[in-house]
Design a protein around this motif. Structure first.
Motif, PDB file in Angstrom:
ATOM      1  N   THR A 258     -13.780  63.513 -26.844  1.00 12.12           N
ATOM      2  CA  THR A 258     -14.796  63.591 -27.904  1.00 12.12           C
ATOM      3  C   THR A 258     -14.229  63.019 -29.192  1.00 12.12           C
ATOM      4  O   THR A 258     -14.944  62.366 -29.958  1.00 12.12           O
ATOM      5  N   ALA A 259     -12.952  63.241 -29.435  1.00 12.56           N
ATOM      6  CA  ALA A 259     -12.339  62.697 -30.651  1.00 12.56           C
ATOM      7  C   ALA A 259     -12.426  61.174 -30.646  1.00 12.56           C
ATOM      8  O   ALA A 259     -12.673  60.546 -31.680  1.00 12.56           O
ATOM      9  N   LYS A 260     -12.229  60.606 -29.470  1.00 12.13           N
ATOM     10  CA  LYS A 260     -12.326  59.146 -29.387  1.00 12.13           C
ATOM     11  C   LYS A 260     -13.740  58.677 -29.743  1.00 12.13           C
ATOM     12  O   LYS A 260     -13.921  57.693 -30.462  1.00 12.13           O
ATOM     13  N   VAL A 261     -14.724  59.376 -29.256  1.00 12.90           N
ATOM     14  CA  VAL A 261     -16.096  58.980 -29.564  1.00 12.90           C
ATOM     15  C   VAL A 261     -16.361  59.123 -31.057  1.00 12.90           C
ATOM     16  O   VAL A 261     -16.963  58.247 -31.687  1.00 12.90           O
ATOM     17  N   PHE A 262     -15.892  60.223 -31.627  1.00 12.53           N
ATOM     18  CA  PHE A 262     -16.027  60.392 -33.084  1.00 12.53           C
ATOM     19  C   PHE A 262     -15.357  59.240 -33.807  1.00 12.53           C
ATOM     20  O   PHE A 262     -15.899  58.690 -34.780  1.00 12.53           O
ATOM     21  N   ASN A 263     -14.193  58.888 -33.337  1.00 11.72           N
ATOM     22  CA  ASN A 263     -13.432  57.821 -33.970  1.00 11.72           C
ATOM     23  C   ASN A 263     -14.154  56.493 -33.932  1.00 11.72           C
ATOM     24  O   ASN A 263     -14.231  55.784 -34.933  1.00 11.72           O
ATOM     25  N   ASP A 264     -14.680  56.176 -32.755  1.00  9.22           N
ATOM     26  CA  ASP A 264     -15.401  54.908 -32.630  1.00  9.22           C
ATOM     27  C   ASP A 264     -16.590  54.891 -33.584  1.00  9.22           C
ATOM     28  O   ASP A 264     -16.884  53.884 -34.230  1.00  9.22           O
ATOM     29  N   TRP A 265     -17.224  56.018 -33.644  1.00  8.74           N
ATOM     30  CA  TRP A 265     -18.374  56.152 -34.528  1.00  8.74           C
ATOM     31  C   TRP A 265     -17.923  55.923 -35.989  1.00  8.74           C
ATOM     32  O   TRP A 265     -18.499  55.119 -36.715  1.00  8.74           O
ATOM     33  N   HIS A 266     -16.888  56.647 -36.335  1.00  6.80           N
ATOM     34  CA  HIS A 266     -16.373  56.545 -37.700  1.00  6.80           C
ATOM     35  C   HIS A 266     -15.965  55.108 -38.012  1.00  6.80           C
ATOM     36  O   HIS A 266     -16.277  54.579 -39.094  1.00  6.80           O
ATOM     37  N   ARG A 267     -15.273  54.495 -37.099  1.00 12.68           N
ATOM     38  CA  ARG A 267     -14.838  53.115 -37.330  1.00 12.68           C
ATOM     39  C   ARG A 267     -16.013  52.182 -37.562  1.00 12.68           C
ATOM     40  O   ARG A 267     -15.980  51.325 -38.434  1.00 12.68           O
ATOM     41  N   ALA A 268     -17.045  52.400 -36.780  1.00 11.37           N
ATOM     42  CA  ALA A 268     -18.206  51.523 -36.926  1.00 11.37           C
ATOM     43  C   ALA A 268     -18.844  51.683 -38.308  1.00 11.37           C
ATOM     44  O   ALA A 268     -19.191  50.700 -38.983  1.00 11.37           O
ATOM     45  N   VAL A 269     -18.993  52.922 -38.741  1.00 13.08           N
ATOM     46  CA  VAL A 269     -19.608  53.151 -40.050  1.00 13.08           C
ATOM     47  C   VAL A 269     -18.706  52.611 -41.154  1.00 13.08           C
ATOM     48  O   VAL A 269     -19.164  51.920 -42.083  1.00 13.08           O
ATOM     49  N   ALA A 270     -17.443  52.947 -41.053  1.00  9.80           N
ATOM     50  CA  ALA A 270     -16.512  52.498 -42.096  1.00  9.80           C
ATOM     51  C   ALA A 270     -16.476  50.974 -42.159  1.00  9.80           C
ATOM     52  O   ALA A 270     -16.473  50.386 -43.251  1.00  9.80           O
ATOM     53  N   ALA A 271     -16.473  50.351 -40.991  1.00  9.74           N
ATOM     54  CA  ALA A 271     -16.443  48.885 -40.967  1.00  9.74           C
ATOM     55  C   ALA A 271     -17.693  48.324 -41.638  1.00  9.74           C
ATOM     56  O   ALA A 271     -17.622  47.363 -42.410  1.00  9.74           O
ATOM     57  N   ALA A 272     -18.813  48.959 -41.352  1.00  5.24           N
ATOM     58  CA  ALA A 272     -20.062  48.478 -41.962  1.00  5.24           C
ATOM     59  C   ALA A 272     -19.993  48.611 -43.476  1.00  5.24           C
ATOM     60  O   ALA A 272     -20.403  47.707 -44.222  1.00  5.24           O
ATOM     61  N   LEU A 273     -19.460  49.719 -43.937  1.00  5.10           N
ATOM     62  CA  LEU A 273     -19.370  49.912 -45.384  1.00  5.10           C
ATOM     63  C   LEU A 273     -18.403  48.899 -46.008  1.00  5.10           C
ATOM     64  O   LEU A 273     -18.688  48.302 -47.060  1.00  5.10           O
ATOM     65  N   ARG A 274     -17.295  48.733 -45.331  1.00  9.92           N
ATOM     66  CA  ARG A 274     -16.306  47.779 -45.833  1.00  9.92           C
ATOM     67  C   ARG A 274     -16.943  46.393 -45.925  1.00  9.92           C
ATOM     68  O   ARG A 274     -16.852  45.698 -46.933  1.00  9.92           O
ATOM     69  N   ASN A 275     -17.590  46.055 -44.873  1.00  8.73           N
ATOM     70  CA  ASN A 275     -18.258  44.763 -44.824  1.00  8.73           C
ATOM     71  C   ASN A 275     -19.305  44.661 -45.932  1.00  8.73           C
ATOM     72  O   ASN A 275     -19.434  43.632 -46.607  1.00  8.73           O
ATOM     73  N   GLY A 276     -20.019  45.749 -46.139  1.00  5.90           N
ATOM     74  CA  GLY A 276     -21.024  45.765 -47.200  1.00  5.90           C
ATOM     75  C   GLY A 276     -20.389  45.562 -48.558  1.00  5.90           C
ATOM     76  O   GLY A 276     -20.934  44.885 -49.431  1.00  5.90           O
ATOM     77  N   LYS A 277     -19.257  46.184 -48.762  1.00  8.66           N
ATOM     78  CA  LYS A 277     -18.565  45.999 -50.033  1.00  8.66           C
ATOM     79  C   LYS A 277     -18.230  44.527 -50.252  1.00  8.66           C
ATOM     80  O   LYS A 277     -18.488  43.957 -51.317  1.00  8.66           O
ATOM     81  N   LEU A 278     -17.671  43.914 -49.223  1.00  7.13           N
ATOM     82  CA  LEU A 278     -17.297  42.503 -49.336  1.00  7.13           C
ATOM     83  C   LEU A 278     -18.491  41.661 -49.713  1.00  7.13           C
ATOM     84  O   LEU A 278     -18.392  40.723 -50.495  1.00  7.13           O
ATOM     85  N   ARG A 279     -19.608  42.052 -49.129  1.00 10.37           N
ATOM     86  CA  ARG A 279     -20.801  41.247 -49.379  1.00 10.37           C
ATOM     87  C   ARG A 279     -21.601  41.760 -50.563  1.00 10.37           C
ATOM     88  O   ARG A 279     -22.747  41.365 -50.775  1.00 10.37           O
ATOM     89  N   GLY A 280     -21.023  42.703 -51.323  1.00 12.59           N
ATOM     90  CA  GLY A 280     -21.687  43.160 -52.544  1.00 12.59           C
ATOM     91  C   GLY A 280     -22.903  44.005 -52.298  1.00 12.59           C
ATOM     92  O   GLY A 280     -23.757  44.169 -53.168  1.00 12.59           O
ATOM     93  N   MET A 281     -23.013  44.542 -51.151  1.00  7.99           N
ATOM     94  CA  MET A 281     -24.183  45.365 -50.880  1.00  7.99           C
ATOM     95  C   MET A 281     -23.846  46.846 -50.934  1.00  7.99           C
ATOM     96  O   MET A 281     -24.719  47.699 -50.765  1.00  7.99           O
ATOM     97  N   VAL A 282     -22.598  47.138 -51.152  1.00  9.98           N
ATOM     98  CA  VAL A 282     -22.159  48.526 -51.280  1.00  9.98           C
ATOM     99  C   VAL A 282     -21.261  48.599 -52.495  1.00  9.98           C
ATOM    100  O   VAL A 282     -20.479  47.678 -52.758  1.00  9.98           O
ATOM    101  N   ARG A 283     -21.397  49.700 -53.209  1.00  3.80           N
ATOM    102  CA  ARG A 283     -20.608  49.851 -54.440  1.00  3.80           C
ATOM    103  C   ARG A 283     -19.124  49.698 -54.156  1.00  3.80           C
ATOM    104  O   ARG A 283     -18.614  50.144 -53.142  1.00  3.80           O
ATOM    105  N   LYS A 284     -18.467  49.106 -55.110  1.00  9.06           N
ATOM    106  CA  LYS A 284     -17.057  48.786 -54.924  1.00  9.06           C
ATOM    107  C   LYS A 284     -16.167  50.023 -54.949  1.00  9.06           C
ATOM    108  O   LYS A 284     -15.089  50.043 -54.381  1.00  9.06           O
ATOM    109  N   GLU A 285     -16.614  51.042 -55.675  1.00  9.25           N
ATOM    110  CA  GLU A 285     -15.698  52.178 -55.861  1.00  9.25           C
ATOM    111  C   GLU A 285     -15.572  53.058 -54.620  1.00  9.25           C
ATOM    112  O   GLU A 285     -14.661  53.877 -54.539  1.00  9.25           O
TER     113      GLU A 285
END
Lengths: 220, 220, 220, 220
Positions: C136-163
């Motif tokens: 279950t931890a692995k599934v949580f992790n994959d989930w977390h990674r996906a969200v975090a990656a999306a946010l990171r990506n959003g930041k790069l593209r200026g669609m998510v706040r930088k802070e």
DNA sequence: ACAGTCGGGACTGCCCGTTATT
DNA sequence: AATAACGGGCAGTCCCGACTGT
């Protein structure tokens, strides 16, 4: 269940043999029931005596009751057949055979104190459980039929007095037999059983046709 | 009942009467035990039937066992005395009296199915509890003594055949009686008891001296 | 079918198809486990639901535990991927995508009452079975990674706040999401889930950069 | 039962005290349930932990379920009250108090791995047993009410931003809190809880009114 | 003398996972 | 792959009896 206690089977489960398992259960149950009565007998003790586990038992029998029924149908009925029916079937002279059966009554203390398995179960359960009542009644019936048939047959062959009524006589014999068994169980003295043997033999002798009377029967 | 909420039990505690309480317990216990056996009987049920509480019972009896003993000593012994000893003591002709007792056997279904209280208890407990065994043995003994005494007395007075052995005959009678009771309990049919009555009466009749042949009977 | 009594199973055994059998088992197990928890689920029920016999199951899986693991690895992980990873991967605007996911939460009573399969299993088993915990931890992790990656990506593209910290924010999002799911499961009211949706969407909106202020936002 | 095993009580039964017995049971049950879940907990183990026998337990509680209910109503509710309600009631500044509660979260490994007792029970049982669901819901409710009341009170006293909705905010707080507890239980790492503390404190700080802007805040 | 709550503990049999056997 | 046999934990029932009050 999970998480902690992870244990792998160690001892091998001793070669499956359903029939043996079942038989062991019935025999062990018979012993326990003979000792303590049906209700007083402990399933755990039966299991220990049979070397069988709960799961196995409840696979073969729905519940304690079902096991008890099997004890009547198999163990108890078997004992009665062996003790009465077999000798009677093989007999030339039915009265000799009956006397033989009476003389063969065990005087061993454990049997004196234990009483008659059939009567024990019947007395304990007849009023409480119709299943037990019916089954024990059947065993009584088979017993009665065997004795009555022997007497009837003896009459035909001139070895039993003509006046007696086979059915009534068989019932009387069984009643007296069980009565003495009860008294012996209560007194716990073999001499009570001996008295019973003597009385029953005496009674059986009265069933022989008078010598030199009608038809000229010969003694066997 | 004054001032603050101090309230006395409203329902009156039913006028203390130790003797009555004790008797009620013994009677109720007898009933329950007759129905379910000693081990099968529930103290709670006895209490309910007697309208008595646990505290009261454990005041009068140390434990269930002690109550059971009292049932044997009082209720069961009483019944047997009333049914056998009393008629025999009052009798002119012991055989008539015995026949009377046999004829008086209750054919009521509940008695047929319930069996003989004495035999029930004896069968159930003899092998398990020495206290019960001794007490039931005593009741059997008293019963036997009464019958044997009646027969002995009958012999003296020429109303019973001289050749019979009073003790053995009494035992035989009791055994056959209990045997028929057992069979009847199992079959649950009054006709089984009737057969027993007939057989016993027949047997008792054979104990009478042959008319006009005082002292000269031949062995059967 | 010739000669002596040699008969082949008549009913055809349903065209062996190991993969199908396995899949059916995993799906049925998922359903049962979702309903009753892992320990509460009955292997027999799973078997019935899957239309598969015990022998077949124990052919595919060593034991119930192994089946449970497969449920996590396959069924549960699959659901999470489908619900979160896929939309996020395909998204232009990660926040829109996340809002979409939140808005897509099922309000169907059975889902409200059933809760999140991943969280259910994790809560039930984490403390008891390391195998479940890791999976279950692995599934949580994959989930977390996906969200975090999306946010990171959003930041790069200026669609998510930088802070914002993508990892922390993803964790917060997941925690709040699971928290609302838990509360809803407990309250059994869709309105609790709706409240969660509203709160999460509101929160997600705060992650957008302030309009016309690129790079100059002050933290509140 | 009778006959053989005649044993008189030896060790004295340790001075009756129903209230203590009951409390010991509830506490022991709480411990076992916290460790293994309700269904995973073994009544025997609870009994051993409480130093109480089955008879005693089934005197105080109808069944395992009733004991479980008492655990929720008494033990779990008590813990939540002590941890949340009490500090909040005594507080001057509600936000300070909430931050204090969050900071007071235990990071001890057993608590990290054990999770939140309330959430554990709620997650495990809500879908399976309405009794548990209602009881845990009540505890959640009381908790929510306490937090919401504190926030409302804070608003009145100008210590909490005017724009926030106390009910929604309380729910959000609780959801996030439970979410982090769940994640921590799964990851078994205190750092996950620390992340939760940080995030919750940060969030709570955003609820304070802007300094020097009393009464003039803009909606977020 | 009586009331009744409390507690002790044995025992049943259900349930369920698993393993031989076919 | 199907089914019969088995292993065994555990809940909960039952029932006795002690002990505390009244």
């Amino acid at each position: 269940m999970l998480g902690s206690g992870r244990r792998r089977k160690t001892g091998k489960p001793a070669a499956r043999d359903p029939a043996r398992t079942r038989e062991a259960l019935v025999q062990a149950a018979f012993g326990e029931i003979y000792r303590s009565g049906f209700r007083g007998s402990d399933v755990g003790a039966i299991l220990r005596a049979a070397g069988v586990t709960k799961g196995a038992m409840y696979h073969h029998f729905d519940d304690k009751e079902a096991l008890g029924y099997a004890v009547v149908d198999e163990a108890v009925a078997g004992i009665m057949r062996e003790k009465w029916q077999s000798p009677l079937q093989a007999a030339r002279d039915p009265l000799d055979a009956l006397i033989g059966v009476v003389r063969a009554m065990s005087l061993r203390p454990e049997h004196v104190c234990g009483g008659c398995p059939l009567n024990n179960l019947s007395q304990e359960m007849s009023a409480l459980d119709e299943g037990f009542r019916k089954r024990t009644a059947k065993v009584f019936n088979d017993w009665h039929r065997a004795v009555a048939a022997a007497l009837r047959n003896g009459k035909l062959r001139g070895m039993v007095r003509k006046e007696i009524n086979p059915d009534e006589t068989a019932t009387f014999l069984i009643a007296a037999y069980e009565g003495y068994m009860s008294l012996a169980k209560n007194s716990q003295e073999p001499k009570m059983l001996r008295a019973g043997q003597k009385a029953l033999v005496q009674y059986l002798e009265t069933l022989r046709p008078r010598r030199g009377a009608a038809g000229m029967e010969r003694r066997s």
